[in-house]
Design an enzyme around this catalytic site. Structure first.
Site, PDB file in Angstrom:
ATOM      1  N   ASP A   1       6.272  -2.949  -4.333  1.00  0.00           N
ATOM      2  CA  ASP A   1       5.038  -3.502  -3.774  1.00  0.00           C
ATOM      3  C   ASP A   1       5.305  -3.778  -2.292  1.00  0.00           C
ATOM      4  OD1 ASP A   1       2.483  -4.629  -3.538  1.00  0.00           O
ATOM      5  OD2 ASP A   1       3.227  -6.626  -4.040  1.00  0.00           O
TER       6      ASP A   1
ATOM      7  N   ASP B   1       4.949 -10.870  -5.563  1.00  0.00           N
ATOM      8  CA  ASP B   1       5.278  -9.509  -5.130  1.00  0.00           C
ATOM      9  C   ASP B   1       6.225  -8.829  -6.116  1.00  0.00           C
ATOM     10  OD1 ASP B   1       4.009  -9.466  -2.306  1.00  0.00           O
ATOM     11  OD2 ASP B   1       5.140 -11.328  -2.378  1.00  0.00           O
TER      12      ASP B   1
ATOM     13  N   GLU C   1       2.859   1.110  -4.667  1.00  0.00           N
ATOM     14  CA  GLU C   1       1.425   0.827  -4.648  1.00  0.00           C
ATOM     15  C   GLU C   1       0.810   1.379  -3.369  1.00  0.00           C
ATOM     16  OE1 GLU C   1      -0.899  -2.773  -6.407  1.00  0.00           O
ATOM     17  OE2 GLU C   1      -0.170  -3.333  -4.417  1.00  0.00           O
TER      18      GLU C   1
END
Length: 175
Positions: free
Chosen positions: A16, A148, A76
């Protein structure tokens, strides 16, 4: 009766990306079974210049990749917001998040935030709390230290789910 082939576990890292905190999560996927391996985040000091922060993210991810040796990676995708400068900076962190595994010869997949939420929770607009609940169910041993790291685990789960679907489609097609 034909013997079933042994399914080897595949180690996957989810990433992420972020300039302040880049989350990472490592799982193993064996058939439909998910096994928690580790998670955390790379957090460069806020007072560093942009180039130094990007370098710190790269070095941190490179250490994680060397330590955990995943075979596949998932990152992502960046969402575009109203602040163009912030979006560009996030895109730079995302570039590092894709570059680090690629430098280790690891294939990198990309998933939209809504796709991650839909895969893990069942709804594309799920909130962080709903993701945390599903992570407890899917990976009961995981205790992510940050949102996260939790998001990174969700990204890894998404990749595990989608790679299984792709393998099944290829098997049905006879490839």
């Amino acid at each position: 009766m034909k013997a079933q082939p042994i399914r080897a576990a595949i180690r996957i890292i989810g990433i992420d990306p972020g300039l302040r905190r880049t989350g990472w999560g490592v799982i193993e996927s064996e058939g439909n079974r998910l096994i928690y391996v580790g998670c955390g985040s790379v957090e460069p000091p806020d007072d560093l210049p942009l180039a130094s922060r990007l370098l710190a993210i790269h070095e941190g991810l490179a250490k994680v990749l060397a330590d955990f040796q995943p075979l596949e990676a998932a990152v992502e995708q960046t969402f575009v917001n109203k602040d163009g400068v912030a979006t560009l900076k996030l895109g730079q962190a995302r570039g590092i998040a894709m570059l680090a595994p690629a430098m280790f010869g690891i294939t990198v997949a990309e998933y939209a935030p809504n796709q991650v939420k839909k895969t893990v929770v069942g709804a594309g607009h799920a909130d962080k709390g709903q993701i945390a609940v599903m992570l407890k169910i899917l990976l009961p041993k995981a205790e992510p230290p940050s949102a996260d790291a939790a998001d990174a685990l969700a990204i890894a789960i998404t990749h595990a789910h989608h790679r299984q679907g792709q393998a099944l489609r290829m098997k049905v097609a006879g490839l």
